[in-house]
Write a protein that holds these residues in place. Structure first.
Motif: not given
Length: 153
Positions: A143-144, A150-152
Motif C-alpha cells: 500500500s505504501a 499514485s501521488r499527484k
C-alpha cells in the motif's frame, strides 16, 4: 494493561561478507556496559541487554541524555524531579529484534530513543574491526508503494 506499540521493519543489507550482524551482536554480548558505549551525532548510545533464542535476537539499546527528562507525579501531587547518583543520567531505551534467518530488524519507535540511522551507525562502529558494514533498508508494504506511485505531482 497493554498499549499499542509502533515498530519499523528494516532489511539488513551487508556490504562485505567477512562477518555477520550476529557476529557483531555476539561481540557486544561479551562486552561490559561501559565498553558498549558509542558516541553518535553528539549522543551516547549503549546496548543495554542482548538475548537470543534460536535464530532470534532480542535487544534493548539505550540513548543516554543529560538534558531534561520526565518527572514523577500523581493526580493530586505536583511533579517532582529525580535525584541521580554521581554519573547517572536519563536513558531512553528502544527495543529491537533481529532475525538472522531473514536478516530483518524490527525496531520499536521511541520518540526520544534510538532511531534507525543511529542504530546503523552503532552496529557499523562495533562491526568495523570484524569487517562488517551494513545498511538498514526500510521495508514498505504494497500500500505504501501504491500511494507513492499514485501521488499527484
Amino acid at each position: 494493561m497493554w498499549e499499542a506499540m509502533t515498530v519499523h521493519p528494516f532489511r539488513v543489507e551487508s556490504f562485505n561478507k567477512k562477518a555477520t550482524l550476529s557476529t557483531v551482536l555476539s561481540k557486544l554480548k561479551k562486552a561490559t556496559l561501559e565498553e558498549r558505549v558509542c558516541l553518535i551525532g553528539g549522543s551516547q548510545y549503549r546496548i543495554e541487554h542482548i538475548g537470543k533464542k534460536g535464530k532470534l535476537w532480542k535487544i534493548d539499546i539505550g540513548k543516554l541524555r543529560a538534558g531534561s527528562g520526565p518527572g514523577a507525579a500523581a493526580r493530586n501531587t505536583p511533579t517532582r524531579g529525580f535525584t541521580f547518583k554521581d554519573g547517572e543520567q536519563f536513558c531512553e531505551e528502544t527495543a529491537f529484534v533481529y532475525d538472522e534467518v531473514t536478516k530483518h530488524i524490527v525496531l520499536q519507535y521511541n520518540h526520544y530513543g534510538t532511531k534507525s540511522g543511529a542504530l546503523q551507525d552503532y552496529i557499523n562502529f562495533f562491526g568495523d574491526d570484524l569487517g562488517f558494514t551494513a545498511e538498514l533498508i526500510p521495508v514498505y508494504d504494497s500500500s505504501a508503494n501504491e500511494r507513492f506511485n499514485s501521488r499527484k505531482a
